[in-house]
Design a protein around this motif. Structure first.
Motif, PDB file in Angstrom:
ATOM      1  N   CYS A 159     -38.452  12.140  -9.107  1.00 12.81           N
ATOM      2  CA  CYS A 159     -37.892  13.328  -9.751  1.00 12.81           C
ATOM      3  C   CYS A 159     -38.833  14.014 -10.740  1.00 12.81           C
ATOM      4  O   CYS A 159     -38.480  15.053 -11.292  1.00 12.81           O
ATOM      5  CB  CYS A 159     -36.563  12.986 -10.421  1.00 12.81           C
ATOM      6  SG  CYS A 159     -36.622  11.665 -11.623  1.00 12.81           S
ATOM      7  N   ALA A 160     -40.004  13.466 -10.984  1.00 13.61           N
ATOM      8  CA  ALA A 160     -40.975  14.098 -11.889  1.00 13.61           C
ATOM      9  C   ALA A 160     -42.361  13.539 -11.590  1.00 13.61           C
ATOM     10  O   ALA A 160     -42.503  12.596 -10.805  1.00 13.61           O
ATOM     11  CB  ALA A 160     -40.591  13.840 -13.343  1.00 13.61           C
ATOM     12  N   ILE A 199     -43.096  14.741  -5.786  1.00 12.13           N
ATOM     13  CA  ILE A 199     -41.829  15.105  -6.427  1.00 12.13           C
ATOM     14  C   ILE A 199     -40.851  15.603  -5.372  1.00 12.13           C
ATOM     15  O   ILE A 199     -41.187  16.433  -4.521  1.00 12.13           O
ATOM     16  CB  ILE A 199     -42.059  16.162  -7.523  1.00 12.13           C
ATOM     17  CG1 ILE A 199     -42.972  15.588  -8.615  1.00 12.13           C
ATOM     18  CG2 ILE A 199     -40.724  16.627  -8.116  1.00 12.13           C
ATOM     19  CD1 ILE A 199     -43.446  16.606  -9.625  1.00 12.13           C
TER      20      ILE A 199
END
Length: 107
Positions: free
Chosen positions: A33-34, A89
């Motif tokens: 997610c990042a 990502i």
């Protein structure tokens, strides 16, 4: 691109919940997610060795966690998606438990 940070080993485990066999279920699917970050760990055991680990923020069953892939797992991700970690990502990975170890399958 992964960034480098210097922190002590005590801070790593206190600040974030890490993805592991204990914090996951067999066949869970998680999402990156990042962006990933390389972390330098201070040599708290005074053995003269410095180590870097790759920390990747992931979302597992609606919960944010940090995943530190093994070298083998890192090679699997590079083989599937390339060396540029920012390109990972949004990618999903399925994990499997085998003899108290986590195996992965990039999806």
């Amino acid at each position: 691109m992964a960034q480098v940070y210097k922190i002590t080993i005590g801070n790593i485990f206190e600040e974030q919940k890490y993805l592991s066999v204990k914090t996951s279920k067999d066949a869970d699917i998680f999402e990156i997610c990042a962006g990933a970050q390389y972390v330098k760990i201070d040599d708290v055991f005074n053995i003269g060795t410095k180590k870097r680990i790759l920390n990747i923020p992931v979302l597992v069953n609606g919960q944010s966690m940090i995943w530190s892939p093994s070298n083998k797992q890192g090679r699997q991700l590079i083989e599937k998606w390339g060396k540029e970690t920012d390109g990972w990502i949004g990618k999903k990975i399925q994990l499997f438990h085998l003899e108290n170890k986590m195996l992965i399958k990039p999806l």
